[in-house]
Enzyme design. Sequence first.
Site, PDB file in Angstrom:
ATOM      1  N   THR B  17       0.802  -1.258  -0.007  1.00 18.52           N
ATOM      2  CA  THR B  17       0.073  -0.080   0.003  1.00 18.52           C
ATOM      3  C   THR B  17       0.848   1.230  -0.071  1.00 18.52           C
ATOM      4  OG1 THR B  17      -0.293  -0.061   2.539  1.00 18.52           O
ATOM      5  CG2 THR B  17      -1.961  -1.240   1.173  1.00 18.52           C
ATOM      6  N   GLU B  98      16.730  -0.238  -2.135  1.00 17.17           N
ATOM      7  CA  GLU B  98      18.031  -0.094  -2.186  1.00 17.17           C
ATOM      8  C   GLU B  98      18.356   0.656  -0.891  1.00 17.17           C
ATOM      9  OE1 GLU B  98      19.188   2.918  -5.156  1.00 17.17           O
ATOM     10  OE2 GLU B  98      21.337   2.992  -4.584  1.00 17.17           O
ATOM     11  N   GLU B 210      29.546  -4.977 -13.696  1.00 12.58           N
ATOM     12  CA  GLU B 210      30.150  -3.328 -13.267  1.00 12.58           C
ATOM     13  C   GLU B 210      31.163  -3.683 -12.229  1.00 12.58           C
ATOM     14  OE1 GLU B 210      26.559  -1.772 -11.981  1.00 12.58           O
ATOM     15  OE2 GLU B 210      27.063  -1.768  -9.957  1.00 12.58           O
ATOM     16  N   HIS B 248      26.013   2.586  -7.029  1.00 14.00           N
ATOM     17  CA  HIS B 248      25.766   1.470  -6.348  1.00 14.00           C
ATOM     18  C   HIS B 248      26.574   1.282  -5.320  1.00 14.00           C
ATOM     19  CE1 HIS B 248      23.618  -0.403 -10.398  1.00 14.00           C
ATOM     20  NE2 HIS B 248      22.851   0.386  -9.462  1.00 14.00           N
TER      21      HIS B 248
END
Lengths: 396, 293
Positions: B17, B98, B210, B248
């Site tokens: 929600t 994240e 990466e 990142h």
Amino acid sequence: MNLHEYQAKEVMSRFGIPVQRGKLAYTVEEAITGAKQLQVETNTPIFIVKAQVHGRTRQRRRHQIGKNIDEVREKAQAMLGMTLVTKQTGEEGKLVSKVYIAEDMYIEGKSKPKEFYLSILFDRSTSQNCIIYSTEGGMDIEEVAHETPHLVHKEWISPITGFMPYNARKIATNLGLSGEAFKSCTKFVANLYNAYVTTDASMIEVNPMLKTADDRIVAVDGKMSIDDSALFRHPDLLAMRDLSEENPTEVEAGRSNLNFVKLDGNVGCMVNGAGLAMATMDIIKLAGGAPANFLDVGGTASAETVEAGFRIILKDPNVKAILVNIFGGIVRCDRVANGIVEAYQQMGNIKVPIIVRLQGTNAELAKKIIDESGLEVHSAILLSEAADKVQQVLAH
Amino acid sequence: MSVLVNKDSRVLVQGFTGTEGSFHAEQMIAYGTQVVGGVTPGKGGMMHLDRPVFNTVAAAVAATQANVSIIFVPPAFAADAIVEAAEAGIALIICITEGIPVQDMIKAKAYVKSRPNCRLIGPNCPGVITPGEAKVGIMPGFIHRPGTIGIVSRSGTLTYEAVNQVTKAGYGQSTCIGVGGDPVNGTTTLEAIQLLMADPNTEGIIMIGEIGGSMEANAAYWIKEHGTKPVVGFIAGQTAPKGKRMGHAGAIVGGADDTAEAKMKIMRECGIYVVDSPAFIGRTMAEALQKRG
């Protein structure tokens, strides 16, 4: 986030870890007062004057011995205001604005003091915490690992059980300790591991970890980094952040919620997403330029974030061109295009050419908006086109 | 055929929600994914987007037989959400969040590994999509086409770039797996490649990595020994300086062996078609497939 030695030692002390004591000083006067106090508190015969800057340097540049108060004055005077070049600072180096006056721990007694190395860090290859230790203390551990790999030991900690007392016994045994020193060492390691986990550290390094003449184990130096993602639950550690150690433009970008890293090239870039941002930097290099920065504007590239991005990039006088690379997935390219046009007009005189590459949702419409804006902005849709345009612009 | 998710996947949304959860749940439903319900502690019993809301994952699984969960819970609570999903018997947990503390993830990953038949994808990833069947993630659905190219990547928008190039080159995707940009990954690049290598519908694989860590090198060594399909690879961050985090949490060069250059060298030596420019991922895949005939 990195801590200074004096901060790391303060944190370690909270966890019952014995540390070499010292006083922080920003001025020569403070250094002298600190040294006098330290003499009273610890009875130290000599003093070590230690520069407090982040990053690794040769120890002899960072640590100087003061045999008496006069020498402390002399060494502190020389050190404060000096620039130290570390692997992290780049060639311009970093100004030393504070020194730590520390006690001598190497006084001989019933046995000889002996230096060890010990650090705790997160090991990506196993997704476990790992204690790295060696009998070769006080030296650059990377060199030790390179030249005598058999002298560097590793102890992985199971995420299921966490740290167990036997982990520490193994370490003390491999370090060749016995008697009181063995006991002090197991306690030291257990407490240090507790400090590491409790503070959400990503790395704690004690080099040297010293066995004193009276068989105590003491942290003579201390380095600590805290996991940035965990700082929300450590306001006390966050308060230790030293902004003077960070790049001012990066700090400013952080305030606008932009993920920015300053580099030393000539083409600025603004991208949505970290992976694509790194890939865009690579494209700039392949096109004959060099990236001036890493900048991830995140998922929503609005007029405000684009403008903030332009302003930050243009602070750098070396920037000869800017490449904006947005892959519109959830965010629509036409909106981003409008944001760019708006930001451009808002800012008035942008003197460097801008290449805007928009791909994804409504990319064609976005290209039209850019092309019809009448601004000095080159548009592209394919990544290869964008690279060609960077090359053309740099050739001018 | 496909891997991880398909039209029969019954998907639960944790953090249903909230703003992110609501937005992406709606997008997933619009794509045709079977979203069977959601979890928001304290809002159990409600209906949201015409789906039931539950207080716990266990209650949701009992009522909906969900077998996949996607997590949009804020970082401070995300590891808890992962462990809760694993404990409730969810087979595939996809964590989008994240910024989860590393120490939390160490425990959550170890717990997931200790459960039989439980897999975690992410965190800090765009999710997983099997085009035309199910989208369990935040990627834009419209750039994908059903097809035979599998994609494994540590990043979001760079993956979309690769997907788009593959689609423009006339191919489609079997399944795209975002393994995530954090230093702790529930599923490694190697594990994702193994899944695609075993998938009869996947004919070629794109591996996007990466700087930082050793996941790409590990995958490359395995591909050299066991690879049966052409693999195209790209490593982002060739110009990244040592010791600086590039967005990142996991994108940081630590030593000599986790630079883009070092990884690309290993990948080339292991027979992977490595591209220097991310602009040529799609084209190189097409060439590799044609060469194979």
